[in-house]
Design a protein around this motif. Structure first.
Motif, PDB file in Angstrom:
ATOM      1  N   ALA A   1       0.837  -1.196   0.000  1.00  0.00           N
ATOM      2  CA  ALA A   1       0.000   0.000   0.000  1.00  0.00           C
ATOM      3  C   ALA A   1       0.873   1.247   0.000  1.00  0.00           C
ATOM      4  O   ALA A   1       0.591   2.224  -0.708  1.00  0.00           O
ATOM      5  CB  ALA A   1      -0.931  -0.008   1.206  1.00  0.00           C
ATOM      6  N   ALA A   2       1.935   1.208   0.798  1.00  0.00           N
ATOM      7  CA  ALA A   2       2.862   2.339   0.820  1.00  0.00           C
ATOM      8  C   ALA A   2       3.563   2.497  -0.524  1.00  0.00           C
ATOM      9  O   ALA A   2       3.776   3.618  -0.998  1.00  0.00           O
ATOM     10  CB  ALA A   2       3.890   2.146   1.935  1.00  0.00           C
ATOM     11  N   ALA A   3       3.894   1.375  -1.159  1.00  0.00           N
ATOM     12  CA  ALA A   3       4.560   1.430  -2.463  1.00  0.00           C
ATOM     13  C   ALA A   3       3.653   2.034  -3.529  1.00  0.00           C
ATOM     14  O   ALA A   3       4.102   2.770  -4.404  1.00  0.00           O
ATOM     15  CB  ALA A   3       5.005   0.028  -2.887  1.00  0.00           C
ATOM     16  N   VAL A   4       2.359   1.727  -3.447  1.00  0.00           N
ATOM     17  CA  VAL A   4       1.403   2.314  -4.394  1.00  0.00           C
ATOM     18  C   VAL A   4       1.327   3.824  -4.184  1.00  0.00           C
ATOM     19  O   VAL A   4       1.260   4.592  -5.155  1.00  0.00           O
ATOM     20  CB  VAL A   4       0.012   1.666  -4.237  1.00  0.00           C
ATOM     21  N   GLU A   5       1.361   4.255  -2.943  1.00  0.00           N
ATOM     22  CA  GLU A   5       1.329   5.696  -2.660  1.00  0.00           C
ATOM     23  C   GLU A   5       2.563   6.386  -3.224  1.00  0.00           C
ATOM     24  O   GLU A   5       2.473   7.475  -3.809  1.00  0.00           O
ATOM     25  CB  GLU A   5       1.220   5.935  -1.156  1.00  0.00           C
ATOM     26  N   VAL A   6       3.707   5.760  -3.074  1.00  0.00           N
ATOM     27  CA  VAL A   6       4.941   6.327  -3.631  1.00  0.00           C
ATOM     28  C   VAL A   6       4.834   6.412  -5.155  1.00  0.00           C
ATOM     29  O   VAL A   6       5.222   7.413  -5.771  1.00  0.00           O
ATOM     30  CB  VAL A   6       6.158   5.462  -3.218  1.00  0.00           C
ATOM     31  N   TYR A   7       4.287   5.356  -5.769  1.00  0.00           N
ATOM     32  CA  TYR A   7       4.142   5.348  -7.229  1.00  0.00           C
ATOM     33  C   TYR A   7       3.170   6.441  -7.676  1.00  0.00           C
ATOM     34  O   TYR A   7       3.392   7.101  -8.698  1.00  0.00           O
ATOM     35  CB  TYR A   7       3.657   3.977  -7.686  1.00  0.00           C
ATOM     36  N   ALA A   8       2.118   6.642  -6.912  1.00  0.00           N
ATOM     37  CA  ALA A   8       1.165   7.706  -7.234  1.00  0.00           C
ATOM     38  C   ALA A   8       1.846   9.069  -7.229  1.00  0.00           C
ATOM     39  O   ALA A   8       1.600   9.913  -8.107  1.00  0.00           O
ATOM     40  CB  ALA A   8      -0.005   7.683  -6.257  1.00  0.00           C
ATOM     41  N   ASN A   9       2.723   9.292  -6.258  1.00  0.00           N
ATOM     42  CA  ASN A   9       3.465  10.556  -6.206  1.00  0.00           C
ATOM     43  C   ASN A   9       4.356  10.700  -7.434  1.00  0.00           C
ATOM     44  O   ASN A   9       4.498  11.799  -7.989  1.00  0.00           O
ATOM     45  CB  ASN A   9       4.300  10.636  -4.931  1.00  0.00           C
ATOM     46  N   GLN A  10       4.942   9.586  -7.874  1.00  0.00           N
ATOM     47  CA  GLN A  10       5.805   9.618  -9.060  1.00  0.00           C
ATOM     48  C   GLN A  10       5.009   9.980 -10.312  1.00  0.00           C
ATOM     49  O   GLN A  10       5.526  10.631 -11.225  1.00  0.00           O
ATOM     50  CB  GLN A  10       6.485   8.264  -9.248  1.00  0.00           C
ATOM     51  N   LEU A  11       3.738   9.539 -10.344  1.00  0.00           N
ATOM     52  CA  LEU A  11       2.907   9.769 -11.526  1.00  0.00           C
ATOM     53  C   LEU A  11       2.205  11.121 -11.510  1.00  0.00           C
ATOM     54  O   LEU A  11       1.469  11.438 -12.454  1.00  0.00           O
ATOM     55  CB  LEU A  11       1.860   8.657 -11.646  1.00  0.00           C
ATOM     56  N   ALA A  12       2.426  11.913 -10.486  1.00  0.00           N
ATOM     57  CA  ALA A  12       1.758  13.215 -10.396  1.00  0.00           C
ATOM     58  C   ALA A  12       2.091  14.092 -11.600  1.00  0.00           C
ATOM     59  O   ALA A  12       1.229  14.824 -12.112  1.00  0.00           O
ATOM     60  CB  ALA A  12       2.135  13.918  -9.094  1.00  0.00           C
ATOM     61  N   GLY A  13       3.325  14.028 -12.057  1.00  0.00           N
ATOM     62  CA  GLY A  13       3.721  14.812 -13.227  1.00  0.00           C
ATOM     63  C   GLY A  13       2.976  14.383 -14.481  1.00  0.00           C
ATOM     64  O   GLY A  13       2.622  15.214 -15.325  1.00  0.00           O
ATOM     65  N   GLU A  14       2.718  13.072 -14.610  1.00  0.00           N
ATOM     66  CA  GLU A  14       1.953  12.566 -15.757  1.00  0.00           C
ATOM     67  C   GLU A  14       0.530  13.116 -15.712  1.00  0.00           C
ATOM     68  O   GLU A  14      -0.036  13.527 -16.737  1.00  0.00           O
ATOM     69  CB  GLU A  14       1.915  11.039 -15.743  1.00  0.00           C
ATOM     70  N   ALA A  15      -0.067  13.127 -14.530  1.00  0.00           N
ATOM     71  CA  ALA A  15      -1.424  13.626 -14.397  1.00  0.00           C
ATOM     72  C   ALA A  15      -1.506  15.101 -14.772  1.00  0.00           C
ATOM     73  O   ALA A  15      -2.446  15.536 -15.454  1.00  0.00           O
ATOM     74  CB  ALA A  15      -1.913  13.407 -12.963  1.00  0.00           C
ATOM     75  N   ALA A  16      -0.501  15.858 -14.355  1.00  0.00           N
ATOM     76  CA  ALA A  16      -0.475  17.275 -14.704  1.00  0.00           C
ATOM     77  C   ALA A  16      -0.291  17.460 -16.209  1.00  0.00           C
ATOM     78  O   ALA A  16      -0.935  18.321 -16.827  1.00  0.00           O
ATOM     79  CB  ALA A  16       0.645  17.973 -13.935  1.00  0.00           C
ATOM     80  N   TRP A  17       0.575  16.651 -16.813  1.00  0.00           N
ATOM     81  CA  TRP A  17       0.858  16.752 -18.243  1.00  0.00           C
ATOM     82  C   TRP A  17      -0.397  16.478 -19.073  1.00  0.00           C
ATOM     83  O   TRP A  17      -0.685  17.194 -20.038  1.00  0.00           O
ATOM     84  CB  TRP A  17       1.972  15.775 -18.618  1.00  0.00           C
ATOM     85  N   TYR A  18      -1.151  15.447 -18.687  1.00  0.00           N
ATOM     86  CA  TYR A  18      -2.351  15.083 -19.442  1.00  0.00           C
ATOM     87  C   TYR A  18      -3.617  15.770 -18.919  1.00  0.00           C
ATOM     88  O   TYR A  18      -4.710  15.496 -19.407  1.00  0.00           O
ATOM     89  CB  TYR A  18      -2.537  13.564 -19.426  1.00  0.00           C
ATOM     90  N   ASP A  19      -3.439  16.636 -17.928  1.00  0.00           N
ATOM     91  CA  ASP A  19      -4.550  17.397 -17.353  1.00  0.00           C
ATOM     92  C   ASP A  19      -5.688  16.476 -16.925  1.00  0.00           C
ATOM     93  O   ASP A  19      -6.847  16.633 -17.328  1.00  0.00           O
ATOM     94  CB  ASP A  19      -5.068  18.424 -18.373  1.00  0.00           C
ATOM     95  N   THR A  20      -5.347  15.508 -16.095  1.00  0.00           N
ATOM     96  CA  THR A  20      -6.333  14.553 -15.604  1.00  0.00           C
ATOM     97  C   THR A  20      -6.007  14.185 -14.165  1.00  0.00           C
ATOM     98  O   THR A  20      -4.993  14.645 -13.612  1.00  0.00           O
ATOM     99  CB  THR A  20      -6.374  13.297 -16.493  1.00  0.00           C
ATOM    100  N   GLU A  21      -6.834  13.377 -13.559  1.00  0.00           N
ATOM    101  CA  GLU A  21      -6.625  12.930 -12.188  1.00  0.00           C
ATOM    102  C   GLU A  21      -6.177  11.478 -12.172  1.00  0.00           C
ATOM    103  O   GLU A  21      -6.582  10.681 -13.032  1.00  0.00           O
ATOM    104  CB  GLU A  21      -7.923  13.061 -11.373  1.00  0.00           C
ATOM    105  N   LEU A  22      -5.371  11.137 -11.200  1.00  0.00           N
ATOM    106  CA  LEU A  22      -5.049   9.738 -10.977  1.00  0.00           C
ATOM    107  C   LEU A  22      -6.270   9.023 -10.421  1.00  0.00           C
ATOM    108  O   LEU A  22      -7.077   9.626  -9.704  1.00  0.00           O
ATOM    109  CB  LEU A  22      -3.873   9.591 -10.013  1.00  0.00           C
TER     110      LEU A  22
END
Length: 379
Positions: free
Chosen positions: A94-115
């Motif tokens: 669960a903690a690893a998924v949270e870390v991965y979500a933080n890593q993907l924050a830039g992708e979400a901003a780039w595509y203007d969408t939500e995780l």
């Protein structure tokens, strides 16, 4: 090798059930009408969505077809009843998924969408879908990501449904035989999309077995009919797996580019686009090993994706849709088998015909005589 399964369709060609909107009713109908076995993919659909597609398919063909279900997954690998451990501490995954979500924050901003919400569900509506299939039986049901209980398999058999289970090792095939399934789908490491391993063990990442070797191992381990899957794109390859002991071949990538396929146009184009030269197994998009065309997202995030399916799948769902909407294949999950460069943009029914012709030619060549006879006279 004859079986109750192959008695259903005259040509030993099975269209793989490709989830995510690829294996739509018109594709399955075209394959079944041409003498193969078409399949619907119930993965990621609601039970009612699956039922509506079955109704639509039945309106398109009276020939046999199959429906594929995903097996429910543990909340996190290694978890038994929940995502918390001693003293209520979060499970490491669960903690690893949270870390991965933080890593993907830039992708979400780039595509203007939500995780997406990683805890959107892990059973894929399995019980509800089973209930539909018991109330409205179909000719064939297959299972991915594990083996159903003997009771589930017996209940389907009692309704006249043949059952198949994907396997990636001989040990998994033995478990399926003990559970009472009618046949196994032997999935080699060459296959596109998700590996159907029964237990997601990160120590096995990249250690899959090639299809011909795996077919031989499974044939020696169990007496069940074998459907061979993984990288098959030509009739000559079908001939090879039949010679190895399979009763039929399952093809996915070969049908992905057909006009009837529901795959995104960018996905279809990528199969033969020289920009995408190879495939790899990755956890980047779903948290489970799946083979796809190597693109930017896979290169940048694959090494860091946690072992957490379907949590990562839910997390990245919006990103993948946004990338497709933006016309950017570099952010999409471009699932493909190792034979993707051999893809042919033929109508699905015509592709079945071509594969059958190639199969007959390959068998004749293997016999050494154009008509496929044993021959005689001097050597």
């Amino acid at each position: 090798m004859s079986s109750a399964l192959t008695d259903l369709f005259p040509r030993p060609i099975v269209q793989a059930p490709m989830a995510g909107g690829v294996s739509v009713p018109r594709l399955a109908a075209a394959v079944s009408e041409a003498g193969g076995l078409g399949f619907l993919a119930a993965g990621y659909k609601t039970a009612d969505g699956m039922y509506q597609e079955i109704k639509q398919l039945r309106g398109l063909t009276s020939r046999p077809f199959g429906v594929n279900l995903f097996m429910p997954q543990p909340e996190y690998p290694g978890a038994s009843t929940g995502s918390t451990g001693a003293a209520g501490a979060a499970h490491p995954s669960a903690a690893a998924v949270e870390v991965y979500a933080n890593q993907l924050a830039g992708e979400a901003a780039w595509y203007d969408t939500e995780l997406g919400d990683p805890d959107s569900g892990r059973d894929d509506g399995y019980d509800a879908k089973l209930a539909v299939l018991l109330d409205n039986p179909v000719p064939v049901v297959s299972f991915h990501f594990g083996c159903p209980t003997p009771e589930v398999l017996a209940s389907l058999v009692a309704k006249g449904t043949l059952t198949l289970v994907s396997v990636t090792t001989a040990d998994e095939a033995l478990a399926v035989e003990r559970a009472g399934a009618d046949a196994v789908i032997v999935q080699g490491v060459e296959a596109g999309g998700h590996q159907g391993t029964h237990r997601d063990d990160p120590e096995r990442d990249g250690a899959g077995i090639g299809l011909l070797s795996l077919v031989a191992q499974v044939r020696e381990a169990v007496s069940l009919p074998v459907v061979a899957a993984g990288g098959i794109m030509r009739g000559s390859q079908i001939a090879a797996v039949l010679a190895a002991g399979a009763c039929a071949a399952q093809l996915g990538t070969a049908f992905l580019v057909t006009p009837e396929s529901g795959a995104n146009a960018l996905h279809k184009q990528a199969m033969t686009n020289p920009l995408f030269v190879r495939t790899e197994l990755t956890r980047a998009f779903s948290g489970r090993p799946a083979r796809g065309l190597v693109n930017r997202f896979m290169r940048e995030h694959g090494p860091y994706a946690p072992v957490a399916y379907p949590q990562v799948h839910h997390l990245t769902s919006g990103l993948r849709k946004a990338a497709a909407k933006a016309g950017d294949p570099q952010g999409m999950a471009l699932w493909a088998g190792q034979g993707h460069r051999l893809a042919r943009e033929l109508p699905a029914g015509q592709l079945v015909e071509v594969l059958a012709t190639e199969l007959a030619s390959a068998r004749a060549a293997l016999s050494g005589f154009p008509d496929g006879s044993a021959g005689g006279g001097d050597r």
